[in-house]
Design a protein around this motif. Structure first.
Motif, mmCIF file in Angstrom:
data_model
loop_
_atom_site.group_PDB
_atom_site.id
_atom_site.type_symbol
_atom_site.label_atom_id
_atom_site.label_comp_id
_atom_site.label_asym_id
_atom_site.label_seq_id
_atom_site.Cartn_x
_atom_site.Cartn_y
_atom_site.Cartn_z
ATOM 1 N N HIS A 5 0.947 -1.226 -0.105
ATOM 2 C CA HIS A 5 0.302 -0.054 0.099
ATOM 3 C C HIS A 5 0.752 0.904 -0.139
ATOM 4 N N ASP A 6 0.296 2.053 -0.667
ATOM 5 C CA ASP A 6 1.136 3.982 -1.042
ATOM 6 C C ASP A 6 0.516 3.849 0.922
ATOM 7 N N GLY A 7 2.067 4.575 1.158
ATOM 8 C CA GLY A 7 2.387 5.167 2.522
ATOM 9 C C GLY A 7 1.491 6.434 3.240
ATOM 10 N N GLN A 8 0.564 7.321 1.829
ATOM 11 C CA GLN A 8 0.328 8.585 2.039
ATOM 12 C C GLN A 8 -0.732 8.231 1.618
ATOM 13 N N THR A 9 -1.698 7.577 0.010
ATOM 14 C CA THR A 9 -2.796 7.610 -0.215
ATOM 15 C C THR A 9 -3.852 6.354 0.156
ATOM 16 N N GLY A 10 -2.973 5.525 1.084
ATOM 17 C CA GLY A 10 -3.566 3.471 1.245
ATOM 18 C C GLY A 10 -3.609 3.180 -0.078
ATOM 19 N N GLU A 11 -4.057 3.389 -0.962
ATOM 20 C CA GLU A 11 -3.832 2.931 -2.627
ATOM 21 C C GLU A 11 -3.121 1.579 -3.159
ATOM 22 N N PHE A 12 -3.258 0.520 -3.319
ATOM 23 C CA PHE A 12 -3.013 -0.918 -4.201
ATOM 24 C C PHE A 12 -1.205 -0.045 -5.141
ATOM 25 N N GLN A 13 -0.185 -0.951 -4.292
ATOM 26 C CA GLN A 13 0.431 -0.928 -5.091
ATOM 27 C C GLN A 13 1.707 -2.165 -5.417
ATOM 28 N N PRO A 14 2.206 -2.444 -7.303
ATOM 29 C CA PRO A 14 2.451 -3.682 -6.514
ATOM 30 C C PRO A 14 4.408 -3.778 -6.188
ATOM 31 N N LEU A 15 4.351 -4.742 -5.883
ATOM 32 C CA LEU A 15 5.279 -4.903 -5.184
ATOM 33 C C LEU A 15 6.599 -5.403 -6.288
ATOM 34 N N PRO A 16 7.488 -4.699 -5.694
ATOM 35 C CA PRO A 16 8.705 -4.429 -6.541
ATOM 36 C C PRO A 16 8.961 -5.149 -6.630
ATOM 37 N N GLU A 17 10.323 -6.214 -8.011
ATOM 38 C CA GLU A 17 11.222 -6.806 -8.416
ATOM 39 C C GLU A 17 11.818 -7.312 -7.110
ATOM 40 N N GLY A 18 12.204 -8.595 -6.568
ATOM 41 C CA GLY A 18 12.798 -8.681 -5.758
ATOM 42 C C GLY A 18 12.656 -8.805 -4.263
#
Length: 84
Positions: A5-18
């Motif tokens: 989750h985005d730290g400011q908006t709480g929206e979904f974010q994909p997992l970074p590679e690795g």
């Protein structure tokens, strides 16, 4: 669905590679994929993403091998296959 989750908006974010999403004791953390992948006796892959033409494990749950005095105070839902 493996995600952060985005730290400011709480929206979904994909997992970074690795990075792998890890559940342990009902808590979720984000760990380096290489570190978790080396501990196959401790972590069970439970979620995958399609990356570069192949399924890649990106989510894992910590397992316990049994219930006994050494496991006291530790709650982990997932168990090794065949554990009683």
């Amino acid at each position: 669905m493996p995600h952060m989750h985005d730290g400011q908006t709480g929206e979904f974010q994909p997992l970074p590679e690795g990075v792998m999403q890890v559940e342990s004791g009902l808590e979720v953390s984000f760990q380096p994929m290489e570190e978790i992948a080396r501990q196959t006796e401790r972590f069970l892959p439970v979620g995958w993403l399609w990356r570069d033409g192949a399924a890649t494990p990106v989510t894992a749950c910590e397992m316990v091998s049994g219930d006994g005095p050494g496991d006291r105070g530790r709650y982990v839902k997932h168990k090794m296959p065949g554990a009683k």
